[in-house]
Design a protein around this motif. Structure first.
Motif, PDB file in Angstrom:
ATOM      1  N   THR A   1     105.543  99.568  19.589  1.00 13.66           N
ATOM      2  CA  THR A   1     104.521  98.638  19.651  1.00 13.66           C
ATOM      3  C   THR A   1     104.218  98.219  18.189  1.00 13.66           C
ATOM      4  OG1 THR A   1     103.824  99.200  21.743  1.00 13.66           O
ATOM      5  CG2 THR A   1     102.464  97.690  20.686  1.00 13.66           C
ATOM      6  N   LEU A   2     104.412  97.045  17.738  1.00  9.59           N
ATOM      7  CA  LEU A   2     103.959  96.464  16.404  1.00  9.59           C
ATOM      8  C   LEU A   2     103.140  95.368  16.448  1.00  9.59           C
ATOM      9  CD1 LEU A   2     107.629  96.340  15.189  1.00  9.59           C
ATOM     10  CD2 LEU A   2     105.843  98.099  14.634  1.00  9.59           C
ATOM     11  N   SER A   3     101.980  95.239  15.550  1.00  8.29           N
ATOM     12  CA  SER A   3     101.043  94.024  15.443  1.00  8.29           C
ATOM     13  C   SER A   3     101.754  93.027  14.682  1.00  8.29           C
ATOM     14  CB  SER A   3      99.881  94.464  14.725  1.00  8.29           C
ATOM     15  OG  SER A   3      99.065  95.515  15.494  1.00  8.29           O
ATOM     16  N   TYR A   4     101.662  91.508  15.182  1.00 12.92           N
ATOM     17  CA  TYR A   4     101.942  90.537  14.416  1.00 12.92           C
ATOM     18  C   TYR A   4     100.675  89.784  14.153  1.00 12.92           C
ATOM     19  CZ  TYR A   4     101.026  87.681  18.949  1.00 12.92           C
ATOM     20  OH  TYR A   4     100.868  87.443  20.085  1.00 12.92           O
ATOM     21  N   GLY A   5      99.414  90.399  14.337  1.00 13.44           N
ATOM     22  CA  GLY A   5      98.058  89.661  13.812  1.00 13.44           C
ATOM     23  C   GLY A   5      97.061  90.682  14.133  1.00 13.44           C
ATOM     24  N   PRO A   6      95.740  90.355  13.467  1.00 14.16           N
ATOM     25  CA  PRO A   6      94.733  91.118  13.589  1.00 14.16           C
ATOM     26  C   PRO A   6      94.016  91.570  15.020  1.00 14.16           C
ATOM     27  CG  PRO A   6      94.131  89.220  12.609  1.00 14.16           C
ATOM     28  CD  PRO A   6      95.442  89.093  12.899  1.00 14.16           C
TER      29      PRO A   6
ATOM     30  N   ALA B   1      93.444  92.599  18.739  1.00 10.60           N
ATOM     31  CA  ALA B   1      94.136  93.622  19.510  1.00 10.60           C
ATOM     32  C   ALA B   1      95.069  93.207  20.379  1.00 10.60           C
ATOM     33  CB  ALA B   1      93.050  94.288  20.561  1.00 10.60           C
ATOM     34  N   GLU B   2      95.205  92.027  20.932  1.00  8.18           N
ATOM     35  CA  GLU B   2      96.185  91.445  21.848  1.00  8.18           C
ATOM     36  C   GLU B   2      97.430  90.996  21.050  1.00  8.18           C
ATOM     37  OE1 GLU B   2      95.670  91.395  24.923  1.00  8.18           O
ATOM     38  OE2 GLU B   2      93.511  90.885  25.611  1.00  8.18           O
ATOM     39  N   GLN B   3      97.495  90.631  19.671  1.00  5.27           N
ATOM     40  CA  GLN B   3      98.448  90.230  18.967  1.00  5.27           C
ATOM     41  C   GLN B   3      99.382  91.563  18.761  1.00  5.27           C
ATOM     42  OE1 GLN B   3      95.942  88.571  16.022  1.00  5.27           O
ATOM     43  NE2 GLN B   3      96.406  86.374  16.739  1.00  5.27           N
ATOM     44  N   VAL B   4      99.996  92.105  19.697  1.00  3.44           N
ATOM     45  CA  VAL B   4     101.013  92.982  19.498  1.00  3.44           C
ATOM     46  C   VAL B   4     102.109  92.794  20.294  1.00  3.44           C
ATOM     47  CG1 VAL B   4      99.281  94.736  19.335  1.00  3.44           C
ATOM     48  CG2 VAL B   4      99.961  94.296  21.490  1.00  3.44           C
ATOM     49  N   ALA B   5     103.446  93.424  20.015  1.00  5.40           N
ATOM     50  CA  ALA B   5     104.581  93.180  20.710  1.00  5.40           C
ATOM     51  C   ALA B   5     105.287  94.265  20.770  1.00  5.40           C
ATOM     52  CB  ALA B   5     105.363  92.129  20.326  1.00  5.40           C
TER      53      ALA B   5
ATOM     54  N   ILE C   1      92.949  83.636  28.520  1.00  4.24           N
ATOM     55  CA  ILE C   1      91.918  82.710  28.706  1.00  4.24           C
ATOM     56  C   ILE C   1      90.579  82.936  27.987  1.00  4.24           C
ATOM     57  CG2 ILE C   1      92.488  81.972  31.268  1.00  4.24           C
ATOM     58  CD1 ILE C   1      90.492  84.167  32.263  1.00  4.24           C
ATOM     59  N   PRO C   2      89.745  82.192  27.785  1.00  7.86           N
ATOM     60  CA  PRO C   2      88.392  82.483  27.169  1.00  7.86           C
ATOM     61  C   PRO C   2      87.738  83.362  27.786  1.00  7.86           C
ATOM     62  CG  PRO C   2      88.657  80.199  27.271  1.00  7.86           C
ATOM     63  CD  PRO C   2      89.910  80.702  28.314  1.00  7.86           C
ATOM     64  N   PRO C   3      86.909  84.189  27.212  1.00  6.59           N
ATOM     65  CA  PRO C   3      86.374  83.902  25.754  1.00  6.59           C
ATOM     66  C   PRO C   3      87.350  84.485  24.676  1.00  6.59           C
ATOM     67  CG  PRO C   3      85.453  85.820  26.625  1.00  6.59           C
ATOM     68  CD  PRO C   3      85.927  85.313  27.800  1.00  6.59           C
ATOM     69  N   ALA C   4      88.306  85.492  25.192  1.00  5.25           N
ATOM     70  CA  ALA C   4      89.341  86.150  24.200  1.00  5.25           C
ATOM     71  C   ALA C   4      90.224  84.894  23.586  1.00  5.25           C
ATOM     72  CB  ALA C   4      90.253  87.134  24.575  1.00  5.25           C
ATOM     73  N   GLY C   5      90.542  83.926  24.445  1.00  2.00           N
ATOM     74  CA  GLY C   5      91.631  83.123  23.970  1.00  2.00           C
ATOM     75  C   GLY C   5      91.278  81.754  24.424  1.00  2.00           C
ATOM     76  N   GLY C   6      92.219  81.088  24.890  1.00  2.00           N
ATOM     77  CA  GLY C   6      92.201  79.658  25.394  1.00  2.00           C
ATOM     78  C   GLY C   6      93.739  79.152  24.750  1.00  2.00           C
TER      79      GLY C   6
ATOM     80  N   ALA D   1      99.387  79.466  19.623  1.00  2.00           N
ATOM     81  CA  ALA D   1      99.338  80.012  18.060  1.00  2.00           C
ATOM     82  C   ALA D   1     100.228  81.304  18.389  1.00  2.00           C
ATOM     83  CB  ALA D   1      97.870  79.996  17.558  1.00  2.00           C
ATOM     84  N   ASP D   2      99.520  82.161  19.187  1.00  2.00           N
ATOM     85  CA  ASP D   2      99.950  83.782  19.305  1.00  2.00           C
ATOM     86  C   ASP D   2     101.393  83.627  19.604  1.00  2.00           C
ATOM     87  OD1 ASP D   2      97.471  84.390  18.655  1.00  2.00           O
ATOM     88  OD2 ASP D   2      97.033  85.352  20.526  1.00  2.00           O
ATOM     89  N   VAL D   3     101.792  82.902  20.459  1.00  2.00           N
ATOM     90  CA  VAL D   3     103.309  82.982  20.871  1.00  2.00           C
ATOM     91  C   VAL D   3     104.210  82.565  19.714  1.00  2.00           C
ATOM     92  CG1 VAL D   3     104.900  82.262  22.602  1.00  2.00           C
ATOM     93  CG2 VAL D   3     102.820  83.172  23.347  1.00  2.00           C
ATOM     94  N   THR D   4     103.737  81.449  19.058  1.00  2.00           N
ATOM     95  CA  THR D   4     104.607  80.852  17.882  1.00  2.00           C
ATOM     96  C   THR D   4     104.516  81.984  16.896  1.00  2.00           C
ATOM     97  OG1 THR D   4     103.464  78.755  18.510  1.00  2.00           O
ATOM     98  CG2 THR D   4     104.867  78.884  16.474  1.00  2.00           C
ATOM     99  N   ALA D   5     103.319  82.403  16.377  1.00  2.00           N
ATOM    100  CA  ALA D   5     103.244  83.286  15.412  1.00  2.00           C
ATOM    101  C   ALA D   5     104.256  84.753  15.696  1.00  2.00           C
ATOM    102  CB  ALA D   5     101.850  84.081  15.141  1.00  2.00           C
TER     103      ALA D   5
END
Ligand code: DQA
Length: 391
Positions: free
Chosen positions: A148-153, A155-159, A212-217, A223-227
């Motif tokens: 499991t690696l992070s692709y952003g800061p 907590a949900e930006q992992v894969a 979904i909000p509040p964490a996302g939207g 943006a996350d999927v593209t990143a």
């Protein structure tokens, strides 16, 4: 594999306790369902419940010798017990935390889990089905442990990266899970597909994203999927990934996001594969109004121009849309209309209709039709059941 199903305080009252929140199944029902599910996957399951923190700690210590994985609902102890956190950490037995209810939508104190950081995964808000999903997750994690690696800061930006046994460079399938962009549904939904495709010789990059909000939207999700697709560039060297052989595979609402990832990422996929995709949001039916409003916010329908795949064509990439004819969640005409519009817009596109598949079958390696799905996900040629739609 020996699985320990462990339940903490007050879960002995399941079935009687707040059935509007926890459902009507009793703990005995849950244990039975879990035992049958584990057996189907080839595992033994032992079930235990306790209202006492010390007894739970002793059981987790003992599991070091007696279990290969723990599916654990710590109940309210997850919000209070550092001691249970430490026990899970010390036992070093992969543990999946379960909450039946959506703890993110209840009292604020339930949002905090002290035990989660010691666990390999957390499942919440899926009702008692979450117990079965936890067992499946342990099964696939054992079959092929992910990195499991992070692709952003965030907590949900992992894969989860899984690599085939053979030497690279490997083609890559990016997997984007569905679940209507809601919080409880996360990337374990794609575990089975990830393990199967990896066995067939492709690396898999099973991504998480803010929902979904509040964490996302919608902006954050896209943006996350593209990143996450673009993050392949930075890990390709270390892991032997072939960026000229990337496919983006999205299921259900994940296909809506995957479309935008495939369209806009700098890493160019060879194909975008939609599995039972939500691809024509403006025509998906009133049953989806609440989901779409939660995802898009109050001015939801005004946003469709920016978030509806069919309105954002061309994708600039070949597309394959797979849909079960007996999908009871997302209507198959979503894929039919999308493929017709994609062909008109100039994207080489194919429709694959699976006669007997329901919504979740298209992501299950155990379902009939999976060979067809796997071929599409690997970027291989796809056989039509019907002639391609004429334009
Ligand atoms: C629970 C959620 C906890 O907040 C609560 O204290 C429970 C059950 C759940 O399964 O949703 O006892 O863990």
């Amino acid at each position: 594999m020996r699985i320990l199903l462990l339940n903490g305080p007050n879960l002995n009252l399941l079935g009687r306790r707040a059935p509007d929140i926890y459902g009507s199944a009793t703990l005995a029902d849950v244990a039975e369902q879990c035992r049958a599910h584990a057996a189907r996957l080839g595992h033994q399951l032992e079930a235990l419940q306790s209202n006492h923190e010390g007894e739970l700690i002793d059981t987790i210590h003992a599991a070091r010798e007696t279990a290969d994985g723990i599916a654990f609902n710590p109940g309210a102890f997850s919000h209070t017990s550092y001691a249970l956190h430490d026990a899970i950490e010390a036992a070093e037995v992969p543990t999946v935390e379960i909450h039946i209810s959506n703890v993110r939508e209840r009292e604020p104190w339930r949002r905090i889990s002290l035990t989660e950081p010691a666990c390999v995964y957390q499942i919440f808000g899926r009702g008692v089905a979450g117990y079965l999903d936890a067992i499946s997750h342990l099964h696939y994690r054992m079959a092929h442990p992910p990195l499991t690696l992070s692709y952003g800061p965030h907590a949900e930006q992992v894969a989860d990266l899984r690599l085939p046994d053979a030497p690279g460079p490997h083609p890559v399938a990016v997997l984007v899970h569905g679940g209507g962009w809601t919080d409880p549904y996360t990337r374990d939904l794609m575990d089975g597909a990830a393990v199967d495709l990896t066995t067939r010789g492709t690396a898999t990059w099973n991504i998480e994203y803010r929902r979904i909000p509040p964490a996302g939207g919608w902006r954050d999700s896209i943006a996350d999927v593209t990143a996450a697709v673009d993050a392949l560039s930075s890990i390709s060297g270390d892991h032997g990934l072939d960026l000229d052989r990337v496919t983006v595979v999205g299921h259900s609402a994940g296909a809506q996001l995957g479309f935008f990832g495939a369209k806009t990422a700098s890493v160019r996929p060879v194909v975008f594969v939609s599995l039972a995709g939500m691809l024509d949001l403006g025509n998906i039916g009133p049953g989806f109004d609440d989901l779409i409003s939660a995802f898009l916010g109050d001015d939801g329908h005004a946003r469709l121009q920016e978030v509806d795949p069919i309105r954002a064509l061309p994708a600039g990439v070949s597309t394959v849309a797979v849909h079960g004819r007996v999908d009871r969640s997302v209507p198959p005409d979503q894929s039919r209309r999308f493929v017709e519009a994609a062909l008109v817009a100039g994207d080489p596109s194919r429709l694959v209709e699976l006669a007997e598949a329901d919504h979740m079958d298209v992501i299950s390696p155990l379902a009939t039709g999976w060979e067809e799905v796997a071929r599409a996900c690997l970027g291989g040629p796809v056989r039509f059941e019907d002639p391609p739609p004429s334009v």
